[in-house]
Design a protein around this motif. Structure first.
Motif, PDB file in Angstrom:
ATOM      1  N   MET A 124      -8.817   0.941  -3.228  1.00  0.00           N
ATOM      2  CA  MET A 124      -8.480   2.327  -2.910  1.00  0.00           C
ATOM      3  C   MET A 124      -7.875   2.998  -4.144  1.00  0.00           C
ATOM      4  O   MET A 124      -7.248   2.333  -4.976  1.00  0.00           O
ATOM      5  CB  MET A 124      -7.471   2.367  -1.758  1.00  0.00           C
ATOM      6  CG  MET A 124      -7.972   1.703  -0.497  1.00  0.00           C
ATOM      7  SD  MET A 124      -9.377   2.572   0.181  1.00  0.00           S
ATOM      8  CE  MET A 124      -8.527   3.857   1.117  1.00  0.00           C
ATOM      9  N   PRO A 125      -7.994   4.320  -4.230  1.00  0.00           N
ATOM     10  CA  PRO A 125      -7.473   5.022  -5.411  1.00  0.00           C
ATOM     11  C   PRO A 125      -5.971   4.806  -5.601  1.00  0.00           C
ATOM     12  O   PRO A 125      -5.481   4.845  -6.732  1.00  0.00           O
ATOM     13  CB  PRO A 125      -7.774   6.498  -5.110  1.00  0.00           C
ATOM     14  CG  PRO A 125      -8.867   6.479  -4.083  1.00  0.00           C
ATOM     15  CD  PRO A 125      -8.711   5.216  -3.300  1.00  0.00           C
ATOM     16  N   ASN A 126      -5.225   4.556  -4.529  1.00  0.00           N
ATOM     17  CA  ASN A 126      -3.761   4.390  -4.660  1.00  0.00           C
ATOM     18  C   ASN A 126      -3.350   2.948  -4.948  1.00  0.00           C
ATOM     19  O   ASN A 126      -2.166   2.626  -4.920  1.00  0.00           O
ATOM     20  CB  ASN A 126      -3.058   4.884  -3.385  1.00  0.00           C
ATOM     21  CG  ASN A 126      -3.409   4.039  -2.169  1.00  0.00           C
ATOM     22  OD1 ASN A 126      -4.223   3.120  -2.261  1.00  0.00           O
ATOM     23  ND2 ASN A 126      -2.789   4.343  -1.039  1.00  0.00           N
ATOM     24  N   GLY A 127      -4.305   2.079  -5.219  1.00  0.00           N
ATOM     25  CA  GLY A 127      -3.959   0.685  -5.550  1.00  0.00           C
ATOM     26  C   GLY A 127      -4.024  -0.244  -4.349  1.00  0.00           C
ATOM     27  O   GLY A 127      -3.983  -1.466  -4.501  1.00  0.00           O
ATOM     28  N   ASN A 128      -4.110   0.308  -3.146  1.00  0.00           N
ATOM     29  CA  ASN A 128      -4.298  -0.542  -1.959  1.00  0.00           C
ATOM     30  C   ASN A 128      -5.711  -1.114  -1.946  1.00  0.00           C
ATOM     31  O   ASN A 128      -6.582  -0.663  -2.702  1.00  0.00           O
ATOM     32  CB  ASN A 128      -4.066   0.260  -0.675  1.00  0.00           C
ATOM     33  CG  ASN A 128      -2.593   0.589  -0.467  1.00  0.00           C
ATOM     34  OD1 ASN A 128      -1.726   0.031  -1.143  1.00  0.00           O
ATOM     35  ND2 ASN A 128      -2.315   1.494   0.459  1.00  0.00           N
ATOM     36  N   GLU A 164      -6.053  -2.417   5.616  1.00  0.00           N
ATOM     37  CA  GLU A 164      -5.709  -1.898   4.291  1.00  0.00           C
ATOM     38  C   GLU A 164      -4.411  -2.554   3.887  1.00  0.00           C
ATOM     39  O   GLU A 164      -3.446  -2.528   4.656  1.00  0.00           O
ATOM     40  CB  GLU A 164      -5.544  -0.376   4.334  1.00  0.00           C
ATOM     41  CG  GLU A 164      -5.137   0.197   2.974  1.00  0.00           C
ATOM     42  CD  GLU A 164      -5.016   1.722   2.984  1.00  0.00           C
ATOM     43  OE1 GLU A 164      -5.431   2.352   3.981  1.00  0.00           O
ATOM     44  OE2 GLU A 164      -4.500   2.271   1.988  1.00  0.00           O
ATOM     45  N   THR A 166      -1.386  -3.437   0.792  1.00  0.00           N
ATOM     46  CA  THR A 166      -0.756  -3.218  -0.506  1.00  0.00           C
ATOM     47  C   THR A 166      -0.414  -4.604  -1.044  1.00  0.00           C
ATOM     48  O   THR A 166       0.337  -5.344  -0.399  1.00  0.00           O
ATOM     49  CB  THR A 166       0.555  -2.406  -0.357  1.00  0.00           C
ATOM     50  OG1 THR A 166       0.263  -1.212   0.358  1.00  0.00           O
ATOM     51  CG2 THR A 166       1.155  -2.074  -1.710  1.00  0.00           C
ATOM     52  N   TYR A 228     -15.354   3.356   0.617  1.00  0.00           N
ATOM     53  CA  TYR A 228     -14.438   4.464   0.922  1.00  0.00           C
ATOM     54  C   TYR A 228     -14.848   5.715   0.170  1.00  0.00           C
ATOM     55  O   TYR A 228     -15.254   5.651  -0.993  1.00  0.00           O
ATOM     56  CB  TYR A 228     -13.021   4.048   0.516  1.00  0.00           C
ATOM     57  CG  TYR A 228     -11.989   5.129   0.693  1.00  0.00           C
ATOM     58  CD1 TYR A 228     -11.616   5.551   1.963  1.00  0.00           C
ATOM     59  CD2 TYR A 228     -11.394   5.734  -0.415  1.00  0.00           C
ATOM     60  CE1 TYR A 228     -10.666   6.545   2.129  1.00  0.00           C
ATOM     61  CE2 TYR A 228     -10.438   6.726  -0.256  1.00  0.00           C
ATOM     62  CZ  TYR A 228     -10.079   7.134   1.020  1.00  0.00           C
ATOM     63  OH  TYR A 228      -9.147   8.118   1.184  1.00  0.00           O
ATOM     64  N   GLU A 230     -13.143   9.241  -0.985  1.00  0.00           N
ATOM     65  CA  GLU A 230     -11.822   9.860  -1.085  1.00  0.00           C
ATOM     66  C   GLU A 230     -11.823  11.324  -0.632  1.00  0.00           C
ATOM     67  O   GLU A 230     -10.899  11.762   0.055  1.00  0.00           O
ATOM     68  CB  GLU A 230     -11.328   9.763  -2.535  1.00  0.00           C
ATOM     69  CG  GLU A 230      -9.874  10.146  -2.674  1.00  0.00           C
ATOM     70  CD  GLU A 230      -9.339   9.962  -4.088  1.00  0.00           C
ATOM     71  OE1 GLU A 230     -10.134   9.717  -5.011  1.00  0.00           O
ATOM     72  OE2 GLU A 230      -8.114  10.083  -4.251  1.00  0.00           O
ATOM     73  N   ASP A 233     -11.882  11.226   2.963  1.00  0.00           N
ATOM     74  CA  ASP A 233     -10.966  10.217   3.508  1.00  0.00           C
ATOM     75  C   ASP A 233     -11.637   9.471   4.667  1.00  0.00           C
ATOM     76  O   ASP A 233     -11.105   9.368   5.778  1.00  0.00           O
ATOM     77  CB  ASP A 233      -9.624  10.850   3.932  1.00  0.00           C
ATOM     78  CG  ASP A 233      -8.499   9.817   3.990  1.00  0.00           C
ATOM     79  OD1 ASP A 233      -8.749   8.643   3.649  1.00  0.00           O
ATOM     80  OD2 ASP A 233      -7.378  10.185   4.389  1.00  0.00           O
ATOM     81  N   SER A 251      -7.979   8.769   7.777  1.00  0.00           N
ATOM     82  CA  SER A 251      -6.732   9.542   7.696  1.00  0.00           C
ATOM     83  C   SER A 251      -5.798   9.239   8.869  1.00  0.00           C
ATOM     84  O   SER A 251      -4.685   9.751   8.930  1.00  0.00           O
ATOM     85  CB  SER A 251      -7.048  11.046   7.696  1.00  0.00           C
ATOM     86  OG  SER A 251      -7.429  11.456   8.994  1.00  0.00           O
TER      87      SER A 251
END
Ligand SMILES: O=[N+]([O-])c1ccc(OS(=O)(=O)O)cc1
Length: 543
Positions: A124-128, A164, A166, A228, A230, A233, A251
């Motif tokens: 995922m773009p946020n690092g997840n 998902e 982290t 995914y 983005e 979403d 989302s």
């Protein structure tokens, strides 16, 4: 006649620039300038267009199955553990991160008797990281959910799940989101059980009794991809066994994802869109199928040609004759991520925007029953992984093959073949990804090419191509196919163009760059274009 055949042989040898049997077997001007990533056995390779290794990572696990190079230079890869629980083609169990230098920096097992990662993961773009998993439902749970007991032929039934996570520390995670298909079922079999309703009027839910001709085994869905998007979403999934792709909302909260309300699109974790097999929701028959065991559907990102459309590899199993194709479709949207749908109909579109196959040209060799991928490249080319044969090839927008590569590594035992030998008898490759040379992962790295993967490599033709054909780059021929004339343009001075028919007979020679074929018969012509320094042969089709 002999002279003619000789001339033809010379022309053919000019366009098929390599005699290689494995590694890079064909390369021509127009190949996209980037590095290709794939994993086979315990190894993951990043290669250049000549097949030389730019970087290599070693795991203790075979693929489980996808692999990605992240912008920070880390490698995200799923591996196949030796677990004997939840087994089917595509099984995994472990997700790993390696740094650019090949060191394992994080490893997470999602692998118990009740749940097992398989096929895909997604950065995922946020690092997840999204992780696709099968989890076990007992047969009594399945019956309570509305499954016809006669359609249960094993001891349990697999739910498909996405979590998902982290990454934390060296080997753990925070699970921050979860979605399960078992929360989005419908059935019209038993009014006393859960999920009873009208299937045709509820296409956002999955009929637990639709098996698409399957036998009722645990692995009834065989999801093989989660990708995914983005901007919307949303996540696109691919069910090989149902021959359907599904889109779901990401989302949502986990609670909303287990329901049919909430999230940006208001439908919780229900299906927002589905395509490929309308019989699955009683809006068609088997004759209405457009997908046949497909792989790797994804929204083409916004900075690329065909952005916002879905590209996928349509394997072509379950139809006669069997042949693969690469499809691009545009789901009709009323606004971004909101799919146009009329009650009691099938989801549109009826037709693809683009299809590549070799069947319609009379050459049905292009076929991979399982695995495989296709990726849009920034210059308009498409990289295709005909995965069952470990064969990667790139086509340009004229559908000319501009690069071909054969994985030289045996996918069963890791043995590496020698150049000149036949391809390994198994070199199955799940996907091939290609990254531009200016991708952030490559900033500040030593990208000096090493040797090609195959033993006894032969780079002669690749090297000679890079000093001859590439010098004339870029060259374009327009229109092609043509009804009469076409124009050749290049950044280099063109001083002569020769046109040969398919029998090797020269039918025209010109010092100009506009060529008129209107007096020639329809068919394929080979165009030899001469600059001051060299020449290149291209194919033109006259309609
Ligand atoms: O043999 N495999 O490695 C394998 C087989 C099937 C499979 O599933 S599929 O949906 O990707 O074809 C994945 C991997």
């Amino acid at each position: 006649m002999i002279k003619r055949l000789l001339l033809f042989a010379v022309i053919i040898s000019n366009i098929s620039v390599s005699q290689n049997t494995i590694g890079t077997t064909f390369i021509s001007e127009g190949v996209y300038d980037g590095y290709t990533l794939f994993t086979v056995s315990t190894e993951t390779y990043l290669i250049n267009n000549c097949g030389e290794v730019i970087n290599q990572w070693t795991s203790t696990f075979p693929p489980g199955n996808s692999v990605y190079l992240l912008e920070n230079g880390n490698l995200l890869r799923a591996g196949r553990t030796s677990s004997s629980d939840i087994t089917f083609g595509g099984q995994g169990g472990v997700v790993e991160l390696y740094n650019w230098d090949g060191n394992l920096i994080w490893q997470y097992f999602y692998d118990t008797p009740m749940m097992r990662q398989h096929h895909d993961v997604y950065p995922m773009p946020n690092g997840n990281i999204l992780i696709l998993a099968a989890t076990v439902m007992s047969n009594s749970e399945a019956i309570q959910a509305g499954r016809d007991p006669l359609l249960l032929t094993e001891t349990d039934l697999y739910n498909e799940q996405i979590i998902e996570v982290t990454p934390l520390g060296l080997d753990s995670v925070n699970i921050v989101w979860e979605w399960n298909i078992k929360d989005h079922l419908i059935q019209d079999f038993d009014a006393t059980k859960d999920n009873f309703g009208n299937i045709g009027l509820n296409p956002n839910k999955l009929d637990i009794n639709f098996l698409n001709g399957g036998s009722g085994g645990s692995n009834w869905l065989h999801i093989n991809s989660i990708q995914y998007n983005e901007e919307r979403d949303q996540i696109i999934l691919s069910s090989r066994n149902l021959s359907e792709i599904w889109i779901i909302d990401h989302s949502t909260t986990t609670a909303e994802a287990a329901s049919d309300t909430g999230g940006t699109y208001g439908k919780g974790g229900d299906l927002l869109y589905r395509w490929g097999n309308p019989e699955a929701y009683k809006q068609g028959t088997n004759a209405d199928r457009t997908l046949f065991g497909q792989h790797t559907p994804y929204f083409i990102p916004s900075n690329l040609p065909n952005s916002g459309k879905i590209l996928l590899f349509n394997n072509g199993i379950d139809r006669t004759p069997s042949y693969s194709q690469v499809d691009i479709i545009s789901p009709p949207e009323t606004s971004l991520g909101v799919y146009d749908y009329s009650q009691n109909t099938k989801y549109l579109p009826n037709n693809t925007d683009y299809t590549y196959d070799e069947f319609t040209t009379g050459n049905s060799d292009f076929f991979s029953p399982i695995v495989s991928s296709a990726r849009q490249l920034p210059n308009g080319n498409i990289l295709i992984c005909e995965g069952n044969q470990g064969h990667f090839f790139e086509i340009n927008s004229n559908e000319e093959k501009v690069w071909e590569y054969v994985n030289p590594v045996n996918s069963n035992n890791g043995n590496i073949s020698s150049q000149g030998d036949p391809p390994p008898n198994a070199n199955l490759t799940f996907r091939a990804e290609k990254y531009p040379t200016n991708y952030a992962a490559f900033d500040g790295r030593d990208l000096t090419p090493g040797d090609p993967i195959e033993l006894n490599p032969d780079l002669t033709l690749c090297n000679s191509l890079s000093v001859s054909e590439f010098e004339i780059h870029p060259i374009s021929i327009y229109p092609n196919p043509t009804n009469g004339s076409f124009k050749v343009s290049s950044t280099q001075n063109i001083n002569k163009i020769e046109v040969y028919n398919i029998l090797g007979k020269r039918v025209l020679v010109s010092s100009g760059t506009t060529i008129d074929l209107s007096f020639q018969s329809s068919g394929v012509y080979l165009i030899k274009i001469h600059s001051d320094k060299n020449s290149i042969t291209k194919k033109v089709v006259k309609n």
